[in-house]
Design a protein around this motif. Structure first.
Motif, PDB file in Angstrom:
ATOM      1  N   TYR A 189       0.713  -0.869  -0.511  1.00 33.98           N
ATOM      2  CA  TYR A 189      -0.238   0.154  -0.030  1.00 33.98           C
ATOM      3  C   TYR A 189       0.695   0.838   0.723  1.00 33.98           C
ATOM      4  N   GLY A 190       1.783   1.445   0.658  1.00 43.40           N
ATOM      5  CA  GLY A 190       3.119   2.092   0.862  1.00 43.40           C
ATOM      6  C   GLY A 190       3.392   2.803  -0.758  1.00 43.40           C
ATOM      7  N   GLU A 193       0.745   4.121  -3.092  1.00 45.24           N
ATOM      8  CA  GLU A 193       0.270   5.990  -2.593  1.00 45.24           C
ATOM      9  C   GLU A 193       1.908   6.447  -2.981  1.00 45.24           C
ATOM     10  N   PHE A 194       2.482   5.861  -2.793  1.00 42.29           N
ATOM     11  CA  PHE A 194       4.393   6.714  -3.677  1.00 42.29           C
ATOM     12  C   PHE A 194       3.979   7.471  -4.723  1.00 42.29           C
ATOM     13  N   ALA A 464       7.233   9.399 -10.218  1.00 41.90           N
ATOM     14  CA  ALA A 464       8.135   9.950  -8.836  1.00 41.90           C
ATOM     15  C   ALA A 464       9.384  10.703  -9.526  1.00 41.90           C
ATOM     16  N   ARG A 481       9.356   1.701  -1.790  1.00 46.88           N
ATOM     17  CA  ARG A 481       8.987   3.252  -2.172  1.00 46.88           C
ATOM     18  C   ARG A 481      10.815   4.348  -2.463  1.00 46.88           C
ATOM     19  N   PHE A 483      12.594   6.102  -1.207  1.00 44.68           N
ATOM     20  CA  PHE A 483      13.518   6.759  -0.458  1.00 44.68           C
ATOM     21  C   PHE A 483      15.194   7.027  -1.167  1.00 44.68           C
ATOM     22  N   CYS A 638      10.228  13.519  -1.571  1.00 43.13           N
ATOM     23  CA  CYS A 638       9.798  11.671  -0.990  1.00 43.13           C
ATOM     24  C   CYS A 638       9.390  12.320   0.490  1.00 43.13           C
ATOM     25  N   LYS A 640      11.146  12.594   2.693  1.00 41.00           N
ATOM     26  CA  LYS A 640      11.872  11.879   3.661  1.00 41.00           C
ATOM     27  C   LYS A 640      12.855  12.386   4.929  1.00 41.00           C
TER      28      LYS A 640
ATOM     29  N   THR B 163       2.901   2.625   7.784  1.00 43.08           N
ATOM     30  CA  THR B 163       3.425   2.573   6.102  1.00 43.08           C
ATOM     31  C   THR B 163       2.691   3.803   5.873  1.00 43.08           C
ATOM     32  N   TRP B 164       3.582   4.476   4.856  1.00 43.73           N
ATOM     33  CA  TRP B 164       3.142   5.927   4.578  1.00 43.73           C
ATOM     34  C   TRP B 164       2.549   6.196   3.439  1.00 43.73           C
TER      35      TRP B 164
END
Lengths: 716, 214
Positions: A189-190, A193-194, A464, A481, A483, A638, A640, B163-164
């Protein structure tokens, strides 16, 4: 046939009921005795049999309950007290108890068996999409790489699954993918989302993405967006009620030479006007998808561009393609000799950082850790940058040839090409080129009897910009993601999966084959003493012929802008040039005679970077340009590290209020301090450079952002 | 001895074992470098950048992950470092409700940081999530230090419930499709609550005392 069952069949046909309901009905009918089956046996058998059917989620309770409650087929009798339940009450049965499930008397079991058999044959328990997804998960695509960890395939599988499911990822699909790849649900899911081009909510059949960065905005992309909003009666970011269109303002598409530009799904649309939005709505552009304005004084990287059919390996070879590979593999050059030639050429990285390519290869090659990897960074996404797009569209074989040589030089058996999702044609070109080379024995095991093994995987990003940063790109290839990682350690020792990794830009690799053939001295004699060879420049903005131009280092900036790119439009005067892209610096008219070299540009405060030149004539409001650049970084951060996560947003807020005439007296000071702190403390190049253009503009035009200056401009 | 390094931190000579971070080295002589995301039990993500210090003449380095190198000069209080720390605190203060983060408030005071400079823009606005009998989540107080995410994953519990969501200024801690905590893989071990440096994660009982009607 019974009316209730007819209704069930119709619902199945219309996807009004989940196909798993059919499965549960079949289990019941096959195992019931005289129309009766105990609830716990039903569930137990179903779970067992269902787990062998790919794509069927037997753990999902909803299809089972829908079957019980919605079609008046069943009656349940609780064993404990003989309480009877039927109709909708069956949806809320307490499953802690056991029940006898009866088919209602008007349903004849024998004819039901027959009817069900036919339906099972016709429809089955899994939707066509479910079947396609299972096929995807089992077979996978060899072009994504062999022997790589499953997680690494996540982005590709999410993108393919999204295509299967009408452009977005329903939750059960995400769950299924997570299970199949053995990745925690939250992690997957993360990832969704990214990346901006992964959707977990329904989208329109056509997604219209309009670029809103400076080169397109200068040529009226906002008016096109407004015209579309009016026509479709939606706001930017929304989907029409009929599900036909989603309208998305997007950051730089790398089509700045055709500004204003848009993508409709994967089709490119050039030179948009508000009057011609019908082409967008129909998705029928009246131009070739590959028209590229190219030119220059020499042709090293661009030798084949617009000359050779980019899909034909034969034509590539007829123009001398693969000669470098032949020389390396068939004339027995050692990896060390290859690295030496590249070192002698003084080739430096063309992605913007200008790190010596030969040294990078050497550092990786001598690292004892294995396996090693080479990555081609085709994630070009910086505002105003499009030279890599032109290279991969027009001459993908050259880039792949360079990549194979790089793999050989550093002892890597697996190479990767990471292409931004927005460059779909580049992705297709690379896939095709790799497949062709694989077919002809130039890729794979024991290449042409040389004993060398090299495979290349083609991977896509998913929206991205930060993934162009080398360590973020590696995270992305690893299925995470994007990062950026902390450095040190550097990729040459700790890259992909912690192994020594070379990561080179598309243009850098495109230069490798000619250097191998003609030698290092030939290449570095093309430029100046400190800037060796040739460079591709992507010129856009207020010029007549925006395009990609290859010149030997040392040619004057004026020559590039006025002779090659055609200069400014009639009656316009040059205001400034943003050199090096959004993370770059401005030059003014007095700098036009500066030679295009690293050393001369450094002296006047220009940036060669990746070779991006955005030209602004006197009609352009530079504050609008700066605000858009600010938006770009805030959008692409991002999140971070704190200075970039929050700083990029505050920067654009301040720029925005200045542009709207609401600037505060200390705003300029705040912007400068903020930019300095972002540069000093951000983890990666994105945050470090996010304030450069603003800082530099303040230096070049001290009045531009001051309160007095903005009032003056605002009243114009 | 080859297994120790000697360096200068703010004019003090410091001798520490090889492999010591600048943050730990400074602490041995009583120099406390501020930090938010750092926690000794977790792998340092080095994302708050509040512990950045000047090493030699070069760029600022995060003290939590940068190792002390022999014969180097580290400065934790130059104007450049002070400005960096002050601006980062101002950025944070303009974004997050820090009312329940006394340590960060102390930093803000000691650096003379003025978050109002950056006020008025996007800030973290979330409804308080009361979805389980053990703890609440108030992400408007979240500083995105990642401690909870890391503790939930490979650093402590191997539970992977967190998560994010999104990215950039809009990034936030999330669960799978934002589902309620009891529907996730959460085992209610409480590690995240214990590690949270602000009021973002709090025991339900404690929160109820202040919000009897919540």
């Amino acid at each position: 046939m019974n009316q209730k069952l007819e209704r069930f069949a119709i619902d199945l046909g219309n996807n009004g009921v989940h196909r798993a309901s059919l499965f549960w009905l079949r289990v019941f009918v096959q195992h019931a005795q005289q129309g009766v089956l105990r609830s716990d046996e039903w569930v137990e058998i179903g779970l067992r049999e269902g787990s062998t059917i790919p794509g069927l989620n037997v753990n999902d309770l909803a299809p089972r309950l829908a079957l019980l409650a919605n079609y008046e087929l069943f009656q349940a009798v609780r064993l404990k007290d003989q309480a009877t339940f039927s109709g909708e009450a069956l949806a809320s049965l307490d499953w802690n108890y056991k029940y006898n499930l009866f088919l209602l008397p008007d349903i004849d079991q024998d004819s039901l068996v027959k009817w069900l058999g036919t339906l099972w044959q016709e429809i089955g328990p899994v939707s066509p999409q479910g079947r396609a997804l299972e096929k995807l998960l089992i077979e996978r695509d060899w072009l994504w790489g062999t022997g790589v960890p499953d997680r690494s395939l996540l982005l590709e599988i999410l993108l393919e699954a999204q295509a299967i499911y009408g452009g977005w990822l329903p939750r059960p699909v995400v769950t299924r993918i997570a299970h199949a790849l053995n990745i925690p649900l939250a992690d997957v899911y993360g990832v969704t989302e990214f990346y901006t081009m992964l959707y977990t909510r329904p989208v329109g059949k056509k997604i219209i993405r309009i670029c809103e960065d400076a080169p397109c905005a200068m040529r009226g992309s906002e008016k096109v967006l407004a015209a579309l909003c009016r026509h479709l009666q939606i706001k930017p970011g929304e989907t029409t009620a009929d599900g036909e269109y989603t309208l998305e303002p997007i950051r730089c598409l790398g089509l700045c030479d055709h500004a204003p530009a848009a993508l409709v799904n994967d089709t490119r649309h050039f030179e948009l006007t508000p009057e011609r939005i019908s082409a967008l709505l129909l998705n029928e552009p009246r131009h070739s998808q590959q028209s590229n304005k190219i030119g220059g004084l020499v042709k090293v990287a661009l030798a084949n561009a617009n000359v050779v059919d980019p899909t034909s390996l034969d034509e590539y070879q007829a123009q001398g393609g693969l000669a470098a590979l032949r020389k390396v593999f068939l004339q027995g050059m050692t990896p060390e000799q290859v690295v030496e030639i590249i070192k002698a050429s003084k080739l430096v990285g063309r992605g913007g950082a200008a790190f010596p390519t030969g040294l990078k290869w050497r550092l990786t090659a001598v690292n004892p850790s294995t396996p090693r990897y080479v990555i081609c960074n085709a994630d070009e996404s910086e505002v105003g940058a499009f030279k890599d797009r032109v290279l991969m569209d027009t001459d993908p074989f050259r880039v792949v040839e360079g990549l194979i040589i790089a793999c050989y030089a550093v002892g890597a058996e697996q190479g990767f090409i990471y292409v931004r999702r927005e460059y779909y044609s580049g992705y297709q070109r690379f896939r095709h080129a790799v497949a062709e080379l694989e077919k002809t024995g130039w890729l794979g095991e024991n290449i042409r009897g040389s004993g060398v093994t090299c495979r290349i995987a083609v991977r896509r990003g998913a929206g991205a910009y930060v993934c162009g940063e080398e360590t973020a790109l590696m995270e992305s290839i690893e299925g995470r993601r994007g990062f950026p990682r902390l450095r040190p350690p550097y990729p040459t020792s700790h890259g992909l999966w912690g192994r020594p990794t070379v990561i080179n830009n598309v243009e850098t690799l495109a230069k490798v084959p000619p250097i191998i053939i003609h030698g290092g001295t030939w290449y570095n004699s093309l430029g100046t003493k400190e800037s060796a060879g040739t460079k591709l420049f992507a010129v856009s903005g207020s010029v007549k012929r925006p395009g990609v131009y290859e010149v030997p280092f040392g040619v004057a900036l004026r020559h590039l802008i006025y002779d090659m790119a055609g200069g400014l439009f009639e009656g316009r005067e040059l205001q400034g040039i943003l050199t090096g892209g959004a993370a770059g610096t401005f030059l003014k008219p007095e700098h036009l005679d500066t030679p295009l070299t690293f050393e001369d540009f450094a002296q006047v405060g220009g940036t060669i970077g990746a070779g991006t030149m955005i030209v602004f004539d006197d009609s352009i409001d530079l504050r609008d340009v700066l605000t858009r650049i600010g938006q770009f970084f805030a959008h692409e951060s991002c999140g971070k590290c704190y200075p970039c996560q929050i700083g990029t947003q505050r920067q654009v807020e301040i720029l925005d209020r200045i542009q709207n005439g609401n600037g505060r007296p200390d705003d300029v000071e705040t912007l400068l301090e903020l930019a300095q702190v972002m540069t000093d403390t951000s983890i990666c190049g994105l945050g470090q450079s996010a304030g450069w253009a603003t800082t530099d503009a303040i230096k070049r035009w001290p009045e531009l952002l001051s309160v007095a200056g903005s009032r003056q401009q605002g009243s114009r | 001895m080859s297994d120790t390094v000697t360096l200068t931190i703010d004019d003090q000579i410091v001798v520490v074992p090889e492999g010591t971070t600048i943050l730990d080295a400074a602490a041995t002589v009583g120099i406390n470098i501020p930090s938010i995301c750092y926690h000794p039990s977790l792998r340092p993500p080095a994302i708050c950048r509040l512990c950045t210090v000047e090493v030699g003449q070069g760029a600022l380095q995060p003290a939590c992950v940068t190792l002390a190198v022999d014969q180097t000069v580290v400065k934790t209080n130059t104007e450049r470092v002070q400005t960096a720390h002050k601006v980062i605190l101002e950025l944070l203060g303009s974004t997050v409700d820090l009312s329940d983060a006394p340590e960060i408030q102390t930093y803000i005071k000691s650096y003379g940081a003025n978050p109002d400079r950056f006020a008025g823009g996007v800030s973290r606005q979330f409804e308080v999530l009361v979805d389980n009998p053990f703890y609440i989540r108030d992400y408007s107080q979240c500083v995105m230090c990642w401690r909870c995410i890391q503790a939930c994953a490979d650093d402590v519990q191997y539970t992977y419930a967190l998560t994010w969501g999104k990215r950039g200024i809009h990034s936030h801690v999330a669960t799978f499709f934002d589902e309620d905590m009891p529907d996730t893989t959460c085992v209610f071990c409480g590690n995240c609550v214990g590690l949270c440096p602000t009021g973002a994660l709090k025991g339900l009982v404690e929160w109820r005392m202040a919000h009897p009607d919540g």
